[in-house]
Scaffold this active site. Structure first.
Site, PDB file in Angstrom:
ATOM      1  N   VAL A  55       0.813  -1.215   0.000  1.00 51.88           N
ATOM      2  CA  VAL A  55       0.000   0.000   0.000  1.00 51.88           C
ATOM      3  C   VAL A  55       0.850   1.271   0.000  1.00 51.88           C
ATOM      4  O   VAL A  55       0.360   2.353   0.302  1.00 51.88           O
ATOM      5  CB  VAL A  55      -0.955   0.025   1.217  1.00 51.88           C
ATOM      6  CG1 VAL A  55      -1.983  -1.072   1.090  1.00 51.88           C
ATOM      7  CG2 VAL A  55      -0.180  -0.105   2.529  1.00 51.88           C
ATOM      8  N   GLY A  56       2.123   1.145  -0.341  1.00 53.73           N
ATOM      9  CA  GLY A  56       2.964   2.333  -0.392  1.00 53.73           C
ATOM     10  C   GLY A  56       3.644   2.636   0.933  1.00 53.73           C
ATOM     11  O   GLY A  56       3.534   1.883   1.905  1.00 53.73           O
ATOM     12  N   ARG A  57       4.329   3.762   0.973  1.00 52.26           N
ATOM     13  CA  ARG A  57       5.095   4.147   2.156  1.00 52.26           C
ATOM     14  C   ARG A  57       4.799   5.585   2.539  1.00 52.26           C
ATOM     15  O   ARG A  57       4.317   6.364   1.724  1.00 52.26           O
ATOM     16  CB  ARG A  57       6.598   4.004   1.875  1.00 52.26           C
ATOM     17  CG  ARG A  57       7.065   2.574   1.742  1.00 52.26           C
ATOM     18  CD  ARG A  57       8.426   2.520   1.096  1.00 52.26           C
ATOM     19  NE  ARG A  57       8.339   2.895  -0.310  1.00 52.26           N
ATOM     20  CZ  ARG A  57       9.406   3.117  -1.075  1.00 52.26           C
ATOM     21  NH1 ARG A  57      10.610   3.034  -0.559  1.00 52.26           N
ATOM     22  NH2 ARG A  57       9.252   3.429  -2.347  1.00 52.26           N
ATOM     23  N   ASP A  95      13.992   8.917   2.502  1.00 51.29           N
ATOM     24  CA  ASP A  95      12.536   8.789   2.488  1.00 51.29           C
ATOM     25  C   ASP A  95      11.825   9.844   3.322  1.00 51.29           C
ATOM     26  O   ASP A  95      10.638  10.108   3.101  1.00 51.29           O
ATOM     27  CB  ASP A  95      12.122   7.397   2.982  1.00 51.29           C
ATOM     28  CG  ASP A  95      12.498   6.301   1.997  1.00 51.29           C
ATOM     29  OD1 ASP A  95      13.026   6.628   0.920  1.00 51.29           O
ATOM     30  OD2 ASP A  95      12.252   5.118   2.299  1.00 51.29           O
ATOM     31  N   ALA A 103      16.228   3.853  -2.824  1.00 51.78           N
ATOM     32  CA  ALA A 103      17.527   3.776  -2.161  1.00 51.78           C
ATOM     33  C   ALA A 103      18.586   4.581  -2.904  1.00 51.78           C
ATOM     34  O   ALA A 103      19.403   5.279  -2.287  1.00 51.78           O
ATOM     35  CB  ALA A 103      17.969   2.316  -2.033  1.00 51.78           C
ATOM     36  N   HIS A 224      29.066  -4.404 -28.947  1.00 53.51           N
ATOM     37  CA  HIS A 224      28.245  -5.387 -29.659  1.00 53.51           C
ATOM     38  C   HIS A 224      28.880  -6.772 -29.519  1.00 53.51           C
ATOM     39  O   HIS A 224      30.089  -6.905 -29.614  1.00 53.51           O
ATOM     40  CB  HIS A 224      28.157  -5.005 -31.147  1.00 53.51           C
ATOM     41  CG  HIS A 224      27.442  -6.029 -31.977  1.00 53.51           C
ATOM     42  ND1 HIS A 224      26.066  -6.072 -32.061  1.00 53.51           N
ATOM     43  CD2 HIS A 224      27.910  -7.040 -32.753  1.00 53.51           C
ATOM     44  CE1 HIS A 224      25.717  -7.071 -32.856  1.00 53.51           C
ATOM     45  NE2 HIS A 224      26.821  -7.672 -33.288  1.00 53.51           N
TER      46      HIS A 224
END
Length: 237
Positions: A55-57, A95, A103, A224
């Site tokens: 549900v997020g932070r 945060d 991070a 490549h």
């Protein structure tokens, strides 16, 4: 996430048997069952071995005394481009700023904050923060999405299968590389679906952060065979 990339990832998981019930509201968890309501108001149940709650932070800044020294707080601690708060000499990073809760963002913010503490001028840029979803296949993006950029950008797209290395390492794998180019011919966003885009998004981040134009990026020699050269191939698509 870029809308097109998101839809492609969902389609790939649907092929693997994953069912999606979007726009629903979870009303209860009963043992191994989740009770939810559909957008139409119907009550349904889903059962599984594990239930993942995501549900997020939120910035954890309550009860640490910020109000005692007058630090301005909104969703998180308010800072300027030097990571300095509203109180001179007080800095915040990570945060707790509630801006880019990643991070690698926090690490750079800390570098900026410490540099300014030591009297070495430094500013934080959020123009090219890579975002990665570690699904299988991976999703990675940096800069503006197509929906954010609006109608004035040129959208260049190429299937990841254009890269022989990608085909060799991802049997039957589907993917996409999308590059957004501004009216001034600058690379303003890159979004990818396919492994290992988490490892190759850095070259795109450098291009966006430094405001590189398409001709400038085309002059860079890409090794490549690599999956990463899909970025250069897309610019020439």
């Amino acid at each position: 996430m870029d809308n097109e990339i998101s839809a492609m990832l969902q389609a790939q998981y649907a092929k693997k048997g994953v069912e999606f019930h979007l726009g629903c509201k979870v009303v209860a968890v009963e043992g191994s069952e989740v009770v939810y309501e559909t957008p139409e108001g119907e009550t349904c149940r889903a059962q599984g071995d594990k239930i993942l709650l995501s549900v997020g932070r939120r910035a954890n800044i309550r009860g640490i005394g910020l109000e005692n020294i007058g630090v301005a707080v909104e969703r998180g601690i308010v800072v300027n481009s030097r990571m300095e708060t509203s109180v001179p000499g007080v800095y915040a990073a990570g945060d707790v700023t509630a801006f880019s809760m990643l991070a690698h963002t926090a690490s750079r913010e800390a570098e900026v904050a410490v540099s300014n503490m030591l009297g070495v001028p430094s500013e934080m840029s959020y123009k090219a923060i890579p975002g990665i979803v570690y699904t299988n296949p991976e999703v990675a993006g940096v800069g503006l999405t197509e929906q954010e950029a609006g109608p004035d950008v040129k959208v260049l797209k190429l299937p990841m299968a254009y890269s022989g290395r990608f085909v060799a390492e991802n049997e039957r794998g589907e993917g996409l590389c999308k590059v957004l180019v501004s009216a001034h011919n600058k690379v303003v966003g890159v979004h990818m679906l396919g492994n290992p885009c988490s490892e190759i998004i850095l070259s795109a981040a450098i291009a966006v952060e430094k405001g590189m134009t398409v001709p400038e990026l085309l002059e860079v020699v890409f090794p490549h065979p690599t999956v990463g050269e899909i970025l250069k191939e897309t610019l020439g698509a």
